[in-house]
Design an enzyme around this catalytic site. Structure first.
Site, PDB file in Angstrom:
ATOM      1  N   SER A  29       0.826  -1.092   0.115  1.00 22.70           N
ATOM      2  CA  SER A  29      -0.105   0.079   0.110  1.00 22.70           C
ATOM      3  C   SER A  29       0.912   1.218   0.082  1.00 22.70           C
ATOM      4  O   SER A  29       0.576   2.286  -0.825  1.00 22.70           O
ATOM      5  CB  SER A  29      -0.982  -0.029   1.343  1.00 22.70           C
ATOM      6  OG  SER A  29      -1.819  -0.940   0.997  1.00 22.70           O
ATOM      7  N   ARG A  33       1.613   4.241  -3.120  1.00 25.10           N
ATOM      8  CA  ARG A  33       1.190   5.796  -2.597  1.00 25.10           C
ATOM      9  C   ARG A  33       2.627   6.433  -2.696  1.00 25.10           C
ATOM     10  O   ARG A  33       2.725   7.757  -3.199  1.00 25.10           O
ATOM     11  CB  ARG A  33       0.588   5.745  -1.360  1.00 25.10           C
ATOM     12  CG  ARG A  33      -0.761   5.241  -1.259  1.00 25.10           C
ATOM     13  CD  ARG A  33      -1.104   5.111   0.198  1.00 25.10           C
ATOM     14  NE  ARG A  33      -2.498   4.583   0.331  1.00 25.10           N
ATOM     15  CZ  ARG A  33      -3.263   3.492   0.065  1.00 25.10           C
ATOM     16  NH1 ARG A  33      -2.510   2.506  -0.512  1.00 25.10           N
ATOM     17  NH2 ARG A  33      -4.415   3.509   0.290  1.00 25.10           N
ATOM     18  N   ARG A 129     -13.329  -6.885 -11.354  1.00 25.01           N
ATOM     19  CA  ARG A 129     -13.885  -6.061 -10.028  1.00 25.01           C
ATOM     20  C   ARG A 129     -14.527  -4.715 -10.227  1.00 25.01           C
ATOM     21  O   ARG A 129     -14.173  -4.144 -11.421  1.00 25.01           O
ATOM     22  CB  ARG A 129     -12.325  -5.798  -9.439  1.00 25.01           C
ATOM     23  CG  ARG A 129     -11.597  -7.289  -8.992  1.00 25.01           C
ATOM     24  CD  ARG A 129     -10.607  -7.054  -8.393  1.00 25.01           C
ATOM     25  NE  ARG A 129     -10.235  -6.347  -7.014  1.00 25.01           N
ATOM     26  CZ  ARG A 129      -9.239  -6.094  -6.393  1.00 25.01           C
ATOM     27  NH1 ARG A 129      -8.111  -6.318  -7.025  1.00 25.01           N
ATOM     28  NH2 ARG A 129      -9.421  -5.726  -5.385  1.00 25.01           N
ATOM     29  N   SER A 174     -13.649   0.982   2.305  1.00 29.00           N
ATOM     30  CA  SER A 174     -12.278   0.951   1.304  1.00 29.00           C
ATOM     31  C   SER A 174     -11.516   2.093   1.567  1.00 29.00           C
ATOM     32  O   SER A 174     -11.825   3.200   1.006  1.00 29.00           O
ATOM     33  CB  SER A 174     -13.152   0.931   0.023  1.00 29.00           C
ATOM     34  OG  SER A 174     -12.309   1.032  -1.088  1.00 29.00           O
ATOM     35  N   ASP A 327      -7.214  -8.244   4.240  1.00 30.52           N
ATOM     36  CA  ASP A 327      -6.539  -8.876   3.204  1.00 30.52           C
ATOM     37  C   ASP A 327      -6.018 -10.455   3.822  1.00 30.52           C
ATOM     38  O   ASP A 327      -5.310 -11.195   3.379  1.00 30.52           O
ATOM     39  CB  ASP A 327      -5.173  -8.186   2.832  1.00 30.52           C
ATOM     40  CG  ASP A 327      -5.596  -7.262   1.941  1.00 30.52           C
ATOM     41  OD1 ASP A 327      -6.866  -7.110   1.416  1.00 30.52           O
ATOM     42  OD2 ASP A 327      -4.953  -6.258   1.458  1.00 30.52           O
ATOM     43  N   ARG A 358     -12.920 -14.198  -2.105  1.00 29.75           N
ATOM     44  CA  ARG A 358     -11.911 -15.093  -1.308  1.00 29.75           C
ATOM     45  C   ARG A 358     -12.529 -15.864  -0.379  1.00 29.75           C
ATOM     46  O   ARG A 358     -11.971 -16.864   0.004  1.00 29.75           O
ATOM     47  CB  ARG A 358     -11.006 -13.829  -0.506  1.00 29.75           C
ATOM     48  CG  ARG A 358     -10.143 -13.417  -1.545  1.00 29.75           C
ATOM     49  CD  ARG A 358      -9.232 -12.420  -0.698  1.00 29.75           C
ATOM     50  NE  ARG A 358      -8.025 -12.074  -1.738  1.00 29.75           N
ATOM     51  CZ  ARG A 358      -7.245 -10.917  -1.632  1.00 29.75           C
ATOM     52  NH1 ARG A 358      -7.416 -10.119  -0.293  1.00 29.75           N
ATOM     53  NH2 ARG A 358      -6.280 -10.596  -2.476  1.00 29.75           N
ATOM     54  N   ARG A 403      -3.113 -13.920  -2.611  1.00 26.02           N
ATOM     55  CA  ARG A 403      -3.229 -14.430  -1.075  1.00 26.02           C
ATOM     56  C   ARG A 403      -3.916 -15.734  -0.765  1.00 26.02           C
ATOM     57  O   ARG A 403      -3.455 -16.358  -0.054  1.00 26.02           O
ATOM     58  CB  ARG A 403      -4.295 -13.391  -0.236  1.00 26.02           C
ATOM     59  CG  ARG A 403      -3.335 -12.028  -0.646  1.00 26.02           C
ATOM     60  CD  ARG A 403      -3.543 -11.243   0.681  1.00 26.02           C
ATOM     61  NE  ARG A 403      -3.264  -9.619   0.457  1.00 26.02           N
ATOM     62  CZ  ARG A 403      -1.894  -9.332   0.464  1.00 26.02           C
ATOM     63  NH1 ARG A 403      -0.783  -9.973   0.898  1.00 26.02           N
ATOM     64  NH2 ARG A 403      -1.621  -8.036   0.329  1.00 26.02           N
TER      65      ARG A 403
HETATM   66  O1  LIG Z   1      -5.819   1.001  -0.011  1.00 22.33           O
HETATM   67  C1  LIG Z   1      -5.253   0.173  -0.273  1.00 22.33           C
HETATM   68  O2  LIG Z   1      -3.811  -0.017  -0.123  1.00 22.33           O
HETATM   69  C2  LIG Z   1      -5.626  -1.310   0.040  1.00 22.33           C
HETATM   70  C3  LIG Z   1      -7.008  -1.304   0.370  1.00 22.33           C
HETATM   71  C4  LIG Z   1      -7.699  -2.465   0.398  1.00 22.33           C
HETATM   72  O3  LIG Z   1      -8.766  -2.568  -0.678  1.00 22.33           O
HETATM   73  P1  LIG Z   1     -10.021  -1.717  -0.304  1.00 22.33           P
HETATM   74  O4  LIG Z   1      -9.978  -0.356  -0.461  1.00 22.33           O
HETATM   75  O5  LIG Z   1     -10.861  -2.657  -1.648  1.00 22.33           O
HETATM   76  O6  LIG Z   1     -10.686  -2.380   0.690  1.00 22.33           O
HETATM   77  C5  LIG Z   1      -6.837  -3.769   0.589  1.00 22.33           C
HETATM   78  O7  LIG Z   1      -7.603  -4.726   0.300  1.00 22.33           O
HETATM   79  C6  LIG Z   1      -5.780  -3.592  -0.641  1.00 22.33           C
HETATM   80  O8  LIG Z   1      -4.926  -4.862  -0.494  1.00 22.33           O
HETATM   81  C7  LIG Z   1      -5.073  -2.531  -0.380  1.00 22.33           C
HETATM   82  C1  LIG Z   2      -6.836  -6.964  -2.227  1.00 23.22           C
HETATM   83  C2  LIG Z   2      -5.417  -6.744  -2.655  1.00 23.22           C
HETATM   84  O1  LIG Z   2      -5.006  -5.920  -3.450  1.00 23.22           O
HETATM   85  P1  LIG Z   2      -5.724  -4.968  -4.659  1.00 23.22           P
HETATM   86  O2  LIG Z   2      -6.790  -4.505  -4.364  1.00 23.22           O
HETATM   87  O3  LIG Z   2      -4.664  -3.837  -4.750  1.00 23.22           O
HETATM   88  O4  LIG Z   2      -5.554  -5.778  -5.806  1.00 23.22           O
HETATM   89  C3  LIG Z   2      -4.347  -7.715  -1.859  1.00 23.22           C
HETATM   90  O5  LIG Z   2      -3.248  -7.447  -1.831  1.00 23.22           O
HETATM   91  O6  LIG Z   2      -4.874  -8.430  -0.970  1.00 23.22           O
END
Ligand SMILES: O=C(O)C1=C[C@@H](OP(=O)(O)O)[C@@H](O)[C@H](O)C1
Ligand SMILES: C=C(OP(=O)(O)O)C(=O)O
Length: 448
Positions: A29, A33, A129, A174, A327, A358, A403
Protein backbone atom coordinates in the site's frame (compact mmCIF):
# COMPACT_ATOMS: atom_id res chain seq x y z
CA UNK A 1 -5.77 -7.47 -21.43
CA UNK A 2 -2.63 -8.55 -19.62
CA UNK A 3 -2.06 -12.07 -18.32
CA UNK A 4 0.34 -13.92 -16.06
CA UNK A 5 1.93 -16.35 -18.53
CA UNK A 6 1.85 -20.11 -18.04
CA UNK A 7 0.49 -21.41 -14.71
CA UNK A 8 3.11 -22.36 -12.12
CA UNK A 9 1.80 -25.33 -10.13
CA UNK A 10 3.22 -25.45 -6.59
CA UNK A 11 3.06 -27.74 -3.58
CA UNK A 12 3.95 -27.76 0.10
CA UNK A 13 4.27 -30.47 2.74
CA UNK A 14 5.15 -31.12 6.35
CA UNK A 15 8.85 -31.07 7.18
CA UNK A 16 11.26 -29.82 9.79
CA UNK A 17 10.38 -27.04 12.25
CA UNK A 18 10.59 -23.56 10.70
CA UNK A 19 13.29 -21.42 12.24
CA UNK A 20 15.34 -18.29 11.56
CA UNK A 21 14.50 -14.75 10.45
CA UNK A 22 12.03 -13.81 7.72
CA UNK A 23 12.82 -10.44 6.12
CA UNK A 24 9.63 -9.68 4.23
CA UNK A 25 9.51 -6.99 1.50
CA UNK A 26 8.19 -3.43 1.67
CA UNK A 27 4.56 -2.54 2.24
CA UNK A 28 2.49 -2.73 -0.95
CA UNK A 29 0.00 0.00 0.00
CA UNK A 30 2.76 2.44 0.95
CA UNK A 31 4.82 1.57 -2.14
CA UNK A 32 1.97 2.44 -4.55
CA UNK A 33 1.32 5.71 -2.71
CA UNK A 34 5.03 6.67 -2.67
CA UNK A 35 5.20 6.43 -6.46
CA UNK A 36 1.91 8.23 -7.10
CA UNK A 37 2.46 11.09 -4.65
CA UNK A 38 6.10 11.30 -5.78
CA UNK A 39 4.79 11.80 -9.34
CA UNK A 40 2.44 14.56 -8.13
CA UNK A 41 5.15 16.47 -6.21
CA UNK A 42 7.48 19.08 -7.70
CA UNK A 43 11.04 17.68 -7.70
CA UNK A 44 12.69 14.44 -6.70
CA UNK A 45 11.28 11.96 -4.17
CA UNK A 46 13.61 9.20 -2.97
CA UNK A 47 12.11 5.87 -1.91
CA UNK A 48 13.93 3.15 0.01
CA UNK A 49 12.59 -0.35 0.49
CA UNK A 50 10.04 -0.13 -2.34
CA UNK A 51 8.18 -3.41 -2.89
CA UNK A 52 9.30 -4.65 -6.31
CA UNK A 53 6.22 -6.81 -6.81
CA UNK A 54 4.39 -6.75 -10.14
CA UNK A 55 1.51 -4.62 -8.79
CA UNK A 56 3.89 -1.84 -7.79
CA UNK A 57 6.01 -2.16 -10.95
CA UNK A 58 2.82 -1.62 -12.97
CA UNK A 59 2.17 1.59 -11.01
CA UNK A 60 5.77 2.73 -11.66
CA UNK A 61 5.24 2.15 -15.38
CA UNK A 62 1.98 4.10 -15.27
CA UNK A 63 3.66 7.06 -13.56
CA UNK A 64 6.22 7.14 -16.38
CA UNK A 65 3.39 7.14 -18.92
CA UNK A 66 1.96 10.25 -17.21
CA UNK A 67 5.32 12.04 -17.61
CA UNK A 68 7.09 11.45 -14.27
CA UNK A 69 10.71 10.28 -14.37
CA UNK A 70 10.86 7.06 -12.36
CA UNK A 71 14.30 5.49 -11.85
CA UNK A 72 15.28 2.17 -10.30
CA UNK A 73 18.64 2.61 -8.50
CA UNK A 74 18.81 -1.04 -7.41
CA UNK A 75 18.26 -2.78 -4.06
CA UNK A 76 14.84 -1.24 -3.49
CA UNK A 77 16.02 2.38 -3.96
CA UNK A 78 13.91 4.31 -6.43
CA UNK A 79 13.52 7.97 -7.33
CA UNK A 80 10.54 9.77 -8.80
CA UNK A 81 10.88 13.16 -10.45
CA UNK A 82 7.34 14.49 -10.15
CA UNK A 83 5.40 16.74 -12.51
CA UNK A 84 3.30 18.50 -9.85
CA UNK A 85 -0.43 18.42 -9.04
CA UNK A 86 -2.34 18.85 -12.34
CA UNK A 87 0.84 18.16 -14.34
CA UNK A 88 0.05 14.68 -15.65
CA UNK A 89 0.47 14.36 -19.45
CA UNK A 90 -1.98 12.30 -21.51
CA UNK A 91 -0.42 8.81 -21.86
CA UNK A 92 0.26 7.61 -25.41
CA UNK A 93 -1.14 4.11 -24.73
CA UNK A 94 -3.46 2.17 -22.48
CA UNK A 95 -2.61 2.07 -18.75
CA UNK A 96 -2.44 -1.60 -17.79
CA UNK A 97 -2.56 -2.07 -14.02
CA UNK A 98 -2.24 -5.85 -14.23
CA UNK A 99 -3.73 -7.47 -11.12
CA UNK A 100 -3.80 -4.39 -8.91
CA UNK A 101 -6.99 -2.87 -7.52
CA UNK A 102 -4.99 -0.37 -5.49
CA UNK A 103 -2.96 0.71 -8.53
CA UNK A 104 -5.88 1.28 -10.89
CA UNK A 105 -8.21 2.93 -8.37
CA UNK A 106 -5.62 5.32 -6.95
CA UNK A 107 -4.35 6.29 -10.39
CA UNK A 108 -7.91 6.95 -11.59
CA UNK A 109 -8.27 9.36 -8.66
CA UNK A 110 -4.93 11.01 -9.32
CA UNK A 111 -5.79 11.81 -12.99
CA UNK A 112 -9.50 12.63 -12.56
CA UNK A 113 -9.07 16.36 -12.01
CA UNK A 114 -6.64 16.90 -14.92
CA UNK A 115 -8.19 17.35 -18.41
CA UNK A 116 -6.67 14.27 -20.06
CA UNK A 117 -8.27 11.11 -21.42
CA UNK A 118 -6.92 7.78 -20.21
CA UNK A 119 -7.91 4.18 -20.94
CA UNK A 120 -7.31 1.67 -18.11
CA UNK A 121 -7.19 -2.11 -18.27
CA UNK A 122 -5.89 -5.07 -16.29
CA UNK A 123 -5.82 -8.86 -16.13
CA UNK A 124 -8.93 -11.06 -16.07
CA UNK A 125 -9.18 -10.70 -12.27
CA UNK A 126 -8.98 -6.89 -12.30
CA UNK A 127 -11.41 -6.68 -15.25
CA UNK A 128 -14.01 -8.46 -13.12
CA UNK A 129 -13.74 -6.09 -10.14
CA UNK A 130 -16.12 -3.16 -9.54
CA UNK A 131 -14.85 0.29 -10.56
CA UNK A 132 -18.15 2.18 -10.13
CA UNK A 133 -17.25 2.66 -6.46
CA UNK A 134 -14.46 4.95 -7.67
CA UNK A 135 -15.91 6.45 -10.86
CA UNK A 136 -19.15 7.50 -9.05
CA UNK A 137 -17.38 9.92 -6.68
CA UNK A 138 -14.96 11.00 -9.45
CA UNK A 139 -18.00 12.05 -11.51
CA UNK A 140 -18.86 14.54 -8.74
CA UNK A 141 -15.57 16.32 -9.50
CA UNK A 142 -16.62 16.47 -13.17
CA UNK A 143 -14.71 13.44 -14.51
CA UNK A 144 -16.43 11.23 -17.11
CA UNK A 145 -16.03 7.45 -17.26
CA UNK A 146 -17.03 5.00 -19.96
CA UNK A 147 -16.54 1.31 -19.42
CA UNK A 148 -18.12 -2.08 -19.71
CA UNK A 149 -21.47 -2.80 -18.17
CA UNK A 150 -21.43 -2.84 -14.39
CA UNK A 151 -18.51 -0.42 -14.21
CA UNK A 152 -15.83 -2.89 -15.25
CA UNK A 153 -12.47 -2.41 -17.02
CA UNK A 154 -11.41 -1.66 -19.71
CA UNK A 155 -12.58 1.86 -19.01
CA UNK A 156 -11.81 5.31 -20.37
CA UNK A 157 -11.81 8.32 -18.07
CA UNK A 158 -11.71 11.96 -19.11
CA UNK A 159 -10.56 14.16 -16.27
CA UNK A 160 -12.48 17.31 -15.29
CA UNK A 161 -11.43 20.55 -16.98
CA UNK A 162 -12.87 22.73 -14.23
CA UNK A 163 -13.01 20.41 -11.23
CA UNK A 164 -15.34 21.05 -8.32
CA UNK A 165 -14.37 20.15 -4.76
CA UNK A 166 -16.46 17.35 -3.32
CA UNK A 167 -17.97 16.25 0.00
CA UNK A 168 -18.30 12.47 -0.10
CA UNK A 169 -19.26 9.75 2.35
CA UNK A 170 -17.61 6.49 1.31
CA UNK A 171 -20.42 3.88 1.13
CA UNK A 172 -18.19 0.79 1.62
CA UNK A 173 -15.20 0.41 3.96
CA UNK A 174 -12.50 0.96 1.33
CA UNK A 175 -9.16 2.72 1.62
CA UNK A 176 -8.90 2.60 -2.17
CA UNK A 177 -12.09 4.61 -2.66
CA UNK A 178 -11.16 7.06 0.10
CA UNK A 179 -7.70 7.49 -1.42
CA UNK A 180 -9.00 7.96 -4.97
CA UNK A 181 -11.28 10.78 -3.79
CA UNK A 182 -8.47 12.45 -1.82
CA UNK A 183 -6.04 12.23 -4.75
CA UNK A 184 -8.69 13.74 -7.05
CA UNK A 185 -9.26 16.44 -4.41
CA UNK A 186 -5.63 17.51 -4.83
CA UNK A 187 -6.51 18.89 -8.25
CA UNK A 188 -9.73 20.69 -7.25
CA UNK A 189 -9.82 24.20 -5.78
CA UNK A 190 -11.08 24.62 -2.21
CA UNK A 191 -11.74 21.88 0.32
CA UNK A 192 -12.59 18.27 -0.49
CA UNK A 193 -14.14 16.37 2.42
CA UNK A 194 -14.18 12.58 2.64
CA UNK A 195 -16.12 10.84 5.40
CA UNK A 196 -15.64 7.20 6.29
CA UNK A 197 -17.91 5.44 8.75
CA UNK A 198 -15.38 2.71 9.45
CA UNK A 199 -11.70 3.56 9.72
CA UNK A 200 -9.62 1.98 6.95
CA UNK A 201 -5.86 2.07 6.41
CA UNK A 202 -4.72 5.68 6.69
CA UNK A 203 -1.50 5.69 4.66
CA UNK A 204 -2.82 8.24 2.14
CA UNK A 205 -3.72 10.75 4.86
CA UNK A 206 -0.35 10.31 6.59
CA UNK A 207 1.58 10.60 3.36
CA UNK A 208 -0.34 13.63 2.08
CA UNK A 209 0.55 15.42 5.32
CA UNK A 210 4.18 14.35 4.85
CA UNK A 211 4.23 15.80 1.31
CA UNK A 212 3.02 19.13 2.76
CA UNK A 213 -0.70 19.08 1.88
CA UNK A 214 -3.12 20.73 4.29
CA UNK A 215 -5.15 17.84 5.64
CA UNK A 216 -7.08 17.36 8.87
CA UNK A 217 -8.85 14.34 10.33
CA UNK A 218 -11.63 14.65 12.90
CA UNK A 219 -13.72 11.99 14.58
CA UNK A 220 -17.41 12.97 14.57
CA UNK A 221 -20.84 11.32 14.84
CA UNK A 222 -20.69 10.80 11.06
CA UNK A 223 -17.35 8.96 11.33
CA UNK A 224 -13.81 10.03 10.36
CA UNK A 225 -14.05 13.37 8.56
CA UNK A 226 -11.02 14.08 6.38
CA UNK A 227 -10.64 17.60 4.98
CA UNK A 228 -8.07 18.31 2.27
CA UNK A 229 -7.24 21.70 0.79
CA UNK A 230 -6.80 21.35 -2.97
CA UNK A 231 -4.16 22.57 -5.40
CA UNK A 232 -1.18 22.49 -3.05
CA UNK A 233 2.42 22.33 -4.23
CA UNK A 234 3.54 18.96 -2.90
CA UNK A 235 7.13 18.87 -1.58
CA UNK A 236 9.21 15.83 -2.56
CA UNK A 237 10.05 13.44 0.26
CA UNK A 238 12.56 10.83 1.38
CA UNK A 239 10.44 7.78 2.13
CA UNK A 240 11.56 4.62 3.92
CA UNK A 241 8.88 2.01 3.24
CA UNK A 242 8.14 -0.19 6.28
CA UNK A 243 7.92 -3.98 5.80
CA UNK A 244 4.49 -5.28 4.89
CA UNK A 245 2.37 -6.71 7.74
CA UNK A 246 0.18 -8.42 5.11
CA UNK A 247 3.24 -10.33 3.82
CA UNK A 248 4.52 -10.96 7.38
CA UNK A 249 1.23 -12.77 7.99
CA UNK A 250 2.42 -15.78 5.92
CA UNK A 251 5.65 -16.72 7.77
CA UNK A 252 3.94 -15.83 11.09
CA UNK A 253 0.97 -18.13 10.45
CA UNK A 254 3.25 -20.87 9.05
CA UNK A 255 5.29 -20.82 12.28
CA UNK A 256 2.14 -21.05 14.42
CA UNK A 257 0.92 -24.24 12.73
CA UNK A 258 4.18 -26.05 11.83
CA UNK A 259 5.40 -28.25 14.68
CA UNK A 260 8.35 -26.96 16.71
CA UNK A 261 8.72 -23.67 14.82
CA UNK A 262 10.24 -20.43 16.14
CA UNK A 263 10.47 -17.60 13.59
CA UNK A 264 11.42 -13.93 13.93
CA UNK A 265 9.89 -11.48 11.42
CA UNK A 266 11.76 -8.20 12.01
CA UNK A 267 10.70 -4.59 11.38
CA UNK A 268 7.00 -4.98 10.72
CA UNK A 269 4.79 -1.89 10.52
CA UNK A 270 2.05 -2.20 13.15
CA UNK A 271 -0.12 0.76 12.17
CA UNK A 272 -3.39 0.01 14.04
CA UNK A 273 -5.31 0.23 10.74
CA UNK A 274 -3.32 -2.82 9.55
CA UNK A 275 -2.54 -4.96 12.60
CA UNK A 276 -5.89 -6.70 13.22
CA UNK A 277 -4.65 -10.17 12.28
CA UNK A 278 -1.96 -10.24 14.95
CA UNK A 279 -4.42 -9.16 17.63
CA UNK A 280 -6.82 -11.91 16.49
CA UNK A 281 -4.13 -14.59 16.53
CA UNK A 282 -3.15 -13.61 20.07
CA UNK A 283 -6.81 -13.88 21.14
CA UNK A 284 -6.83 -17.40 19.67
CA UNK A 285 -3.94 -18.27 21.96
CA UNK A 286 -1.08 -17.94 19.46
CA UNK A 287 2.41 -17.65 20.91
CA UNK A 288 3.06 -14.39 19.05
CA UNK A 289 5.01 -11.58 20.69
CA UNK A 290 6.05 -8.08 19.69
CA UNK A 291 9.75 -7.66 20.44
CA UNK A 292 11.59 -4.36 20.52
CA UNK A 293 8.50 -2.14 19.90
CA UNK A 294 9.49 1.29 18.58
CA UNK A 295 8.45 4.18 16.31
CA UNK A 296 9.94 4.59 12.83
CA UNK A 297 8.94 7.35 10.42
CA UNK A 298 5.87 8.09 12.56
CA UNK A 299 4.64 4.47 12.42
CA UNK A 300 4.69 1.87 15.21
CA UNK A 301 7.08 -0.97 14.33
CA UNK A 302 8.13 -4.19 16.11
CA UNK A 303 9.86 -7.51 15.48
CA UNK A 304 7.30 -10.31 15.51
CA UNK A 305 8.24 -13.63 17.09
CA UNK A 306 5.92 -16.52 16.25
CA UNK A 307 6.25 -19.97 17.83
CA UNK A 308 4.40 -23.22 17.18
CA UNK A 309 1.05 -22.98 18.99
CA UNK A 310 -0.72 -26.34 19.16
CA UNK A 311 -3.47 -25.17 21.54
CA UNK A 312 -5.13 -22.33 19.62
CA UNK A 313 -8.91 -21.94 19.97
CA UNK A 314 -11.43 -20.66 17.43
CA UNK A 315 -12.94 -17.25 18.25
CA UNK A 316 -15.53 -14.84 16.90
CA UNK A 317 -13.53 -12.12 15.13
CA UNK A 318 -15.06 -8.72 15.98
CA UNK A 319 -16.59 -7.31 12.75
CA UNK A 320 -15.30 -3.85 13.72
CA UNK A 321 -11.81 -5.22 13.21
CA UNK A 322 -12.43 -6.37 9.63
CA UNK A 323 -10.94 -3.37 7.84
CA UNK A 324 -7.68 -3.66 9.78
CA UNK A 325 -7.12 -7.25 8.58
CA UNK A 326 -9.14 -7.42 5.37
CA UNK A 327 -6.36 -9.04 3.30
CA UNK A 328 -5.50 -11.49 6.08
CA UNK A 329 -8.77 -13.47 6.29
CA UNK A 330 -7.58 -16.14 3.82
CA UNK A 331 -4.52 -17.02 5.91
CA UNK A 332 -6.49 -16.63 9.14
CA UNK A 333 -8.94 -19.25 7.83
CA UNK A 334 -5.98 -21.62 7.41
CA UNK A 335 -4.85 -21.08 11.03
CA UNK A 336 -8.49 -21.52 12.09
CA UNK A 337 -8.51 -25.01 10.52
CA UNK A 338 -5.73 -26.03 12.97
CA UNK A 339 -7.41 -24.43 16.02
CA UNK A 340 -10.02 -26.14 18.20
CA UNK A 341 -13.64 -25.20 17.47
CA UNK A 342 -15.25 -22.67 15.15
CA UNK A 343 -13.75 -19.36 14.02
CA UNK A 344 -16.55 -17.00 13.07
CA UNK A 345 -15.86 -14.14 10.62
CA UNK A 346 -18.66 -11.63 10.05
CA UNK A 347 -18.97 -8.27 8.28
CA UNK A 348 -16.61 -9.37 5.49
CA UNK A 349 -18.65 -8.86 2.31
CA UNK A 350 -15.68 -6.99 0.80
CA UNK A 351 -13.82 -10.31 0.57
CA UNK A 352 -16.11 -11.22 -2.32
CA UNK A 353 -14.73 -8.44 -4.58
CA UNK A 354 -10.99 -8.86 -4.15
CA UNK A 355 -8.67 -10.49 -6.73
CA UNK A 356 -11.10 -13.42 -6.37
CA UNK A 357 -14.19 -14.10 -4.27
CA UNK A 358 -11.97 -14.95 -1.30
CA UNK A 359 -14.69 -16.57 0.81
CA UNK A 360 -15.62 -18.94 -2.01
CA UNK A 361 -12.00 -19.64 -3.03
CA UNK A 362 -10.93 -20.48 0.54
CA UNK A 363 -14.12 -22.40 1.38
CA UNK A 364 -13.70 -24.67 -1.65
CA UNK A 365 -10.03 -25.38 -1.02
CA UNK A 366 -10.52 -25.92 2.72
CA UNK A 367 -13.42 -28.31 2.13
CA UNK A 368 -11.35 -30.26 -0.42
CA UNK A 369 -8.68 -30.53 2.29
CA UNK A 370 -11.18 -31.99 4.79
CA UNK A 371 -12.21 -28.87 6.71
CA UNK A 372 -15.87 -27.95 7.28
CA UNK A 373 -16.79 -24.40 6.25
CA UNK A 374 -20.14 -22.61 6.39
CA UNK A 375 -20.73 -19.37 4.51
CA UNK A 376 -23.22 -16.59 3.78
CA UNK A 377 -22.98 -13.40 1.74
CA UNK A 378 -20.99 -11.47 4.38
CA UNK A 379 -19.87 -14.16 6.84
CA UNK A 380 -18.15 -17.53 7.07
CA UNK A 381 -17.28 -20.03 9.76
CA UNK A 382 -14.30 -22.39 9.68
CA UNK A 383 -14.69 -25.42 11.93
CA UNK A 384 -11.24 -26.08 13.32
CA UNK A 385 -10.08 -29.70 13.60
CA UNK A 386 -7.15 -29.07 15.93
CA UNK A 387 -3.44 -29.58 15.36
CA UNK A 388 -2.53 -32.87 13.68
CA UNK A 389 -6.06 -33.50 12.43
CA UNK A 390 -6.23 -31.61 9.13
CA UNK A 391 -6.08 -34.07 6.21
CA UNK A 392 -4.97 -31.83 3.27
CA UNK A 393 -4.13 -33.77 0.11
CA UNK A 394 -6.02 -31.39 -2.19
CA UNK A 395 -5.25 -29.11 -5.13
CA UNK A 396 -6.64 -25.62 -4.58
CA UNK A 397 -7.37 -23.11 -7.33
CA UNK A 398 -5.55 -19.83 -6.81
CA UNK A 399 -7.90 -17.90 -9.19
CA UNK A 400 -5.31 -15.21 -10.10
CA UNK A 401 -5.16 -14.36 -6.37
CA UNK A 402 -1.76 -14.22 -4.67
CA UNK A 403 -3.21 -14.42 -1.14
CA UNK A 404 -5.18 -17.58 -1.94
CA UNK A 405 -2.08 -19.26 -3.41
CA UNK A 406 0.13 -18.36 -0.42
CA UNK A 407 -2.54 -19.34 2.13
CA UNK A 408 -2.87 -22.89 0.78
CA UNK A 409 0.91 -23.27 0.55
CA UNK A 410 1.16 -22.29 4.23
CA UNK A 411 -1.60 -24.81 5.01
CA UNK A 412 0.31 -27.69 3.42
CA UNK A 413 3.17 -27.20 5.91
CA UNK A 414 0.98 -28.75 8.62
CA UNK A 415 -1.60 -30.98 6.89
CA UNK A 416 -1.25 -34.77 6.96
CA UNK A 417 -0.97 -34.97 3.15
CA UNK A 418 0.69 -32.28 0.96
CA UNK A 419 -1.30 -29.37 -0.48
CA UNK A 420 -1.02 -28.17 -4.06
CA UNK A 421 -2.07 -24.97 -5.80
CA UNK A 422 -2.77 -24.91 -9.53
CA UNK A 423 -0.89 -21.62 -10.09
CA UNK A 424 1.62 -19.87 -7.83
CA UNK A 425 2.32 -17.23 -10.52
CA UNK A 426 0.16 -14.51 -8.88
CA UNK A 427 2.39 -14.58 -5.78
CA UNK A 428 4.79 -12.32 -7.71
CA UNK A 429 2.27 -9.46 -7.53
CA UNK A 430 2.87 -8.81 -3.82
CA UNK A 431 5.56 -11.16 -2.45
CA UNK A 432 8.03 -12.12 -5.21
CA UNK A 433 10.48 -13.69 -2.72
CA UNK A 434 7.84 -15.82 -0.95
CA UNK A 435 9.28 -19.16 -2.10
CA UNK A 436 12.98 -18.54 -1.21
CA UNK A 437 11.98 -16.82 2.03
CA UNK A 438 9.87 -19.78 3.12
CA UNK A 439 12.39 -22.42 2.04
CA UNK A 440 15.07 -20.39 3.89
CA UNK A 441 13.09 -21.02 7.09
CA UNK A 442 13.11 -24.74 6.30
CA UNK A 443 9.63 -24.92 4.73
CA UNK A 444 9.00 -27.58 2.09
CA UNK A 445 7.48 -25.33 -0.56
CA UNK A 446 8.33 -26.03 -4.18
CA UNK A 447 7.23 -25.81 -7.79
CA UNK A 448 5.45 -29.03 -8.61
O1 LIG B 1 -5.65 1.09 -0.13
C1 LIG B 1 -4.98 0.04 -0.18
O2 LIG B 1 -3.73 0.07 -0.35
C2 LIG B 1 -5.66 -1.25 -0.06
C3 LIG B 1 -6.96 -1.28 0.41
C4 LIG B 1 -7.75 -2.52 0.57
O3 LIG B 1 -8.69 -2.59 -0.48
P1 LIG B 1 -10.14 -1.88 -0.39
O4 LIG B 1 -9.96 -0.44 -0.41
O5 LIG B 1 -10.87 -2.39 -1.61
O6 LIG B 1 -10.74 -2.39 0.89
C5 LIG B 1 -6.87 -3.77 0.52
O7 LIG B 1 -7.67 -4.91 0.36
C6 LIG B 1 -5.84 -3.69 -0.58
O8 LIG B 1 -5.01 -4.81 -0.57
C7 LIG B 1 -4.94 -2.48 -0.40
C1 LIG C 1 -6.79 -6.90 -2.30
C2 LIG C 1 -5.49 -6.79 -2.55
O1 LIG C 1 -4.91 -5.95 -3.45
P1 LIG C 1 -5.54 -5.01 -4.59
O2 LIG C 1 -6.93 -4.61 -4.17
O3 LIG C 1 -4.60 -3.86 -4.68
O4 LIG C 1 -5.54 -5.80 -5.87
C3 LIG C 1 -4.50 -7.59 -1.78
O5 LIG C 1 -3.30 -7.34 -1.93
O6 LIG C 1 -4.88 -8.50 -1.01
Amino acid sequence: MSGHGDPIPMMSQRGPALCGEAHVPGDKSISHRSLILGAMAVGETMIEGLLEGQDVLDTAKAMRAFGAEVTDHGQGRWSVHGVGVGGFAEPAGVIDCGNSGTGVRLIMGAMATTPITVTFTGDASLCSRPMGRVTDPLALFGAKAEGREGGRLPMTITGAKEPMPVRYTVPVPSAQVKSAVLLAGLGAPGQTVVIEQEATRDHTERMLAGFGAEITVEESDEGRVITLTGQPELRPQHIVVPRDPSSAAFPVCAALIAEGSDVLVPNIGLNPTRAGLFETLREMGADLTYENPREEGGEPVADLRAKFSPDMKGIEVPPARAASMIDEYPVLSVVAAFAQGPTVMRGVKELRVKESDRIDAMAQGLRAAGVEVEEGEDWWIVHGRGHGNVPGGATAESRLDHRIAMSFLVMGLATTEPMRVDDGGPIATSFPVFEPLMTGLGARVARA
